[in-house]
Design an enzyme around this catalytic site. Structure first.
Site, PDB file in Angstrom:
ATOM      1  NE  ARG A  72     122.027 133.719  95.215  1.00 56.66           N
ATOM      2  CZ  ARG A  72     122.864 132.797  95.697  1.00 56.66           C
ATOM      3  NH1 ARG A  72     124.084 133.136  96.057  1.00 56.66           N
ATOM      4  NH2 ARG A  72     122.476 131.530  95.792  1.00 56.66           N
ATOM      5  CB  SER A 168     123.268 131.050  99.563  1.00 58.67           C
ATOM      6  OG  SER A 168     124.156 130.106 100.102  1.00 58.67           O
ATOM      7  CG  ASP A 325     125.616 128.354 103.619  1.00 56.72           C
ATOM      8  OD1 ASP A 325     125.025 127.402 104.182  1.00 56.72           O
ATOM      9  OD2 ASP A 325     125.541 128.558 102.401  1.00 56.72           O
ATOM     10  NE  ARG A 330     128.618 127.315  99.346  1.00 53.04           N
ATOM     11  CZ  ARG A 330     127.688 127.772  98.510  1.00 53.04           C
ATOM     12  NH1 ARG A 330     126.515 128.128  98.988  1.00 53.04           N
ATOM     13  NH2 ARG A 330     127.935 127.883  97.222  1.00 53.04           N
ATOM     14  CB  THR A 401     131.468 124.950  88.566  1.00 56.37           C
ATOM     15  OG1 THR A 401     132.815 124.800  88.132  1.00 56.37           O
ATOM     16  CG2 THR A 401     131.446 125.517  89.966  1.00 56.37           C
TER      17      THR A 401
END
Length: 618
Positions: A72, A168, A325, A330, A401
């Site tokens: 990204r 995203s 999003d 999300r 995470t």
């Protein structure tokens, strides 16, 4: 043509005579040799002509590195940015690794999808072309789709892998390339390292690499119709359709200039809700790569991203707001109460969805052994699911995470014939059921809608139920935020100072207390170094990653504090939680004490003013 060749020779002459760095010069020559995109090639040539070596060094020398989140970055020319050439090189590396990893690649095929950002559709097609030229079948969506459609399709088609071209909720100038493996989950190490190695061994573009493949190619198919139909038959729906169709309150929905709207509309209808009860924010319903009405296209940012939703809800009298999003993985939720809007945080939504899905599962499958039922959450998320699981007799699993960990852990549990009901991370990512082994904001709309409908029959709302959860399981109060730090060296320095907090100490010496000594630190876990003094051998049991910083502190009053860096953004994040027992009903005192701790700990450990950190925008 002669004029163009003469200009290119002039550029090469400038490069030969003036480039101060041999490595940079070689990279520029390779770019000029390999890049077939006239815009990015011209961008590099112009910088060479102007002898802007510092800028060239910045965008050329440090290549975008493939990680477990894929790649990204900012769109633009150079090996350190997102562009045609880098996409082709990354895909050639992915192909090379898949050939080794999966001997059935040529029969299984791969899946490609894309969001509404600049270049996303083209890059998905260029990537598809790499596999097609290698004789590998490709399932390429020919329209924008939510990110959850890619892992769903991988499982439905039993594909070897899937790729979603998306950044995203990043700013408009970014894009990304996200990879799923054959189990439908995001990749874990060592796949990332193996793919990165394969990329470096396959840098030269194949013949025809910059040509979008023929839509009639015999190995190319568009799975949209089949997948779009199947997906909505597999939503985790529990209510009777009559309950859902009787919903009285209106709900405002925003796609945040992303891909979600047509899919959420279908999700809403598939659950049996009245379409008129879903009120769309028209200004944000269609994909817009400019994200014209928001500075940050992320519902997690709160009020600054939801202005138009508030206006729409106030004008139509809606009680709730649901917000995806831009790639619709999300889900943000807000509720009107006392003439003001409360934005639920990810932990509050996670508590509600976890409680609801467990309640529904137990009612539907009363004889299912509870010791084979699982709830999951990331280590920086609230411990509320752990508390619920203990009281209800089911299992709770904490992971590192990111849904790459929860998705792969869920896959292991499913293969052991266990039931995974729900997984979540505090960054408003929710996995309801296991048809998609990743966060999914489209299915979450249907699930939260069902909970709203159920509570309406009890003359309750979401915040009422949240209070009931806290009364039954104890008040879990969290305060999470972040600072922006654009200099990685400063970020490293902050965390090294925390690890060597005692002045002059070379050995690891974490803080023994915080808030000027008011609260003792009774436990430390550092998942960068592997240190964990809550274990007898001082070794962490969760996986360790030296590529990012993550330190957790347990205080003697029951507060847990985790400090970590983001894997995709220049953020230093903090997560704090006060887990009170059910008998402690002084919730205001809990909130006040945690707020005071956060304020002091941030100053003591981050030193925002000294390190010139930028606080989260309000």
């Amino acid at each position: 043509m002669c004029e163009v060749l003469c200009q290119l020779e002039a550029v090469k002459s400038t490069l030969t005579m003036s480039c101060p760095n041999l490595e940079l010069g070689l990279l520029i020559k390779n770019w000029q040799l390999w890049d077939n995109n006239k815009d990015t090639l011209q961008e590099i040539n112009t910088l060479v002509e102007k002898q802007e070596w510092e800028k060239l060094n910045k965008i050329m020398v440090k290549r975008l590195e493939f990680g477990t989140a894929g790649i990204r970055g900012r769109m633009g020319a150079g090996f350190g940015q997102m562009n045609d050439l880098v996409i082709i090189q990354v895909t050639q590396g992915l192909l090379a690794h898949l050939k080794i990893d999966d001997p059935e690649l040529s029969s299984k095929g791969v899946v490609f999808g894309y969001d509404g950002r600049y270049n996303s559709a083209r890059w998905a097609s260029l990537a598809a072309g790499v596999f097609l030229r290698a004789g590998v079948p490709v399932y390429l969506f020919q329209t924008t789709v939510p990110t959850p459609f890619i892992p769903f399709t991988v499982l439905q088609k039993r594909a070897a892998a899937g790729v979603m071209v998306t950044a995203s909720h990043n700013p408009k100038w970014d894009n990304g390339y996200k990879v799923y493996w054959g189990n439908g989950a995001q990749i874990l190490s060592p796949h990332d390292k193996n793919i990165q190695g394969a990329i470096l061994e396959n840098l030269e573009p194949q013949d025809g690499a910059f040509d979008v493949p023929d839509p009639n190619h015999e190995l190319l198919s568009n799975p949209w119709e089949e997948i779009n139909s199947k997906y909505f038959t597999k939503l985790p729906i529990y209510n009777e359709k009559k309950m859902n169709s009787s919903l009285q309150c209106s709900v405002v929905y925003t796609a945040m200039h992303g891909v979600g709207c047509p899919y959420v509309v279908q999700s809403w209808a598939a659950a049996g809700f009245d379409p008129k009860k879903l009120v769309i924010v028209e200004e944000q319903k269609d994909p817009d790569p400019e994200f014209s009405t928001v500075d940050f296209p992320n519902p997690e940012e709160g009020a600054s991203a939801l202005d138009l939703s508030f206006q729409k809800a106030d004008s139509c009298g809606a009680k709730y707001i649901l917000a995806n999003d831009p790639d619709a993985d999300r889900l943000g939720v807000a509720q009107k109460q006392n003439n003001a809007w409360k934005i639920l945080n990810g932990n509050e939504i996670g508590a509600l969805l976890g409680w609801w899905l467990l309640k529904c599962f137990k009612a539907k499958s009363p004889d299912y052994p509870l010791n084979k039922v699982h709830l999951l959450a990331s280590t920086v998320s609230s411990k509320i699911l752990n508390t619920i699981a203990k009281k209800e007799g089911v299992n709770f699993t904490e992971t590192l995470t990111g849904f790459k960990h929860m998705g792969n852990q869920s896959d292991k549990l499913l293969k052991a014939d266990d039931a995974v009901l729900f997984a979540y991370e505090e960054a408003i990512g929710f996995m309801c059921g296991t048809e998609v082994l990743d966060k999914d904001g489209v299915s979450a709309v249907a699930v939260i809608g069902e909970l709203i409908a159920y509570l309406e029959t009890k003359k309750m709302d979401l915040t009422d139920q949240l209070k009931n959860i806290y009364k039954n399981y104890g008040y879990h109060f969290t305060l999470n935020s972040y600072y922006l730090c654009y200099d990685p060296a400063v970020t490293d320095m902050i965390f090294e100072r925390i690890r060597h907090f005692s002045s002059g100490s070379e050995e690891a010496s974490y803080p023994s207390s915080v808030c000027g000594g008011k609260y003792k630190v009774v436990g430390v876990r550092d998942l960068t170094t592997g240190y964990d003094d809550t274990k007898a051998d001082k070794k962490a049991t969760l996986p360790v990653s030296k590529s990012s910083h993550m330190i957790t502190f347990w205080l003697d009053n029951g507060v847990v504090i985790t400090l970590r860096t983001s894997g995709t953004e220049p953020k230093i994040k903090y997560y704090t939680e006060f887990c009170a027992p059910p008998e402690n009903d002084d919730w205001k005192a809990v909130e006040t004490e945690l707020a005071e701790i956060v304020k002091q700990v941030v100053q003591e450990l981050f030193q925002p003013d000294l390190n010139k950190l930028t606080p989260k925008p309000l």
